[in-house]
Write an enzyme that holds these catalytic residues in place. Structure first.
Site, PDB file in Angstrom:
ATOM      1  N   ARG A  18       0.696  -1.101   0.026  1.00  0.00           N
ATOM      2  CA  ARG A  18      -0.147   0.120  -0.071  1.00  0.00           C
ATOM      3  C   ARG A  18       0.804   1.357  -0.044  1.00  0.00           C
ATOM      4  O   ARG A  18       0.593   1.951  -0.815  1.00  0.00           O
ATOM      5  CB  ARG A  18      -0.877  -0.017   1.240  1.00  0.00           C
ATOM      6  CG  ARG A  18      -1.886  -1.143   1.153  1.00  0.00           C
ATOM      7  CD  ARG A  18      -2.801  -1.301   2.487  1.00  0.00           C
ATOM      8  NE  ARG A  18      -1.891  -1.648   3.445  1.00  0.00           N
ATOM      9  CZ  ARG A  18      -2.167  -1.234   4.562  1.00  0.00           C
ATOM     10  NH1 ARG A  18      -3.392  -0.696   5.160  1.00  0.00           N
ATOM     11  NH2 ARG A  18      -1.479  -1.552   5.636  1.00  0.00           N
ATOM     12  N   ASN A  36      -5.865  -2.754   1.959  1.00  0.00           N
ATOM     13  CA  ASN A  36      -5.940  -4.522   2.146  1.00  0.00           C
ATOM     14  C   ASN A  36      -7.443  -4.744   2.460  1.00  0.00           C
ATOM     15  O   ASN A  36      -8.139  -3.972   3.110  1.00  0.00           O
ATOM     16  CB  ASN A  36      -5.117  -4.695   3.273  1.00  0.00           C
ATOM     17  CG  ASN A  36      -3.898  -4.663   3.209  1.00  0.00           C
ATOM     18  OD1 ASN A  36      -2.994  -4.518   2.119  1.00  0.00           O
ATOM     19  ND2 ASN A  36      -2.956  -4.667   4.634  1.00  0.00           N
TER      20      ASN A  36
END
Length: 95
Positions: A18, A36
């Site tokens: 990320r 996520n």
């Protein structure tokens, strides 16, 4: 302007996917978000100029060095006019 929604599967959580996605998107002028998911995949939306978005989709097939990407599902969507790029929290899923 284009928008692509991607779901990345494999060993993609806990490997800075990320954060690296956010910095890569910002470097290419791509707007959107990444998070996520509870099923251990990563979901992202990339919005911007076609070439820049395509570069981010290509990057998602490899991810950061510690990732092991198995699959990337890409869906085209209508742009929403997003600004900036953010890391979103993982959505809660009841047990």
């Amino acid at each position: 302007m284009t928008r692509k929604h991607v779901i990345v599967s494999g060993d993609v959580q806990g490997v800075y996917f990320r954060d690296t996605c956010r910095s890569t998107a910002t470097a290419h002028g791509v707007r959107g978000w990444v998070r996520n998911l509870p099923d251990r995949t990563v979901e992202a939306v990339f919005e911007g100029e076609t070439d820049a978005v395509d570069r981010l989709v290509a990057w998602a097939h490899d991810g950061p060095p510690a990732a092991a990407v198995d699959d990337v599902r890409v869906t085209e969507e209508e742009p929403h006019g997003l600004t900036g790029f953010e890391v979103r929290p993982t959505p809660w899923r009841p047990a």
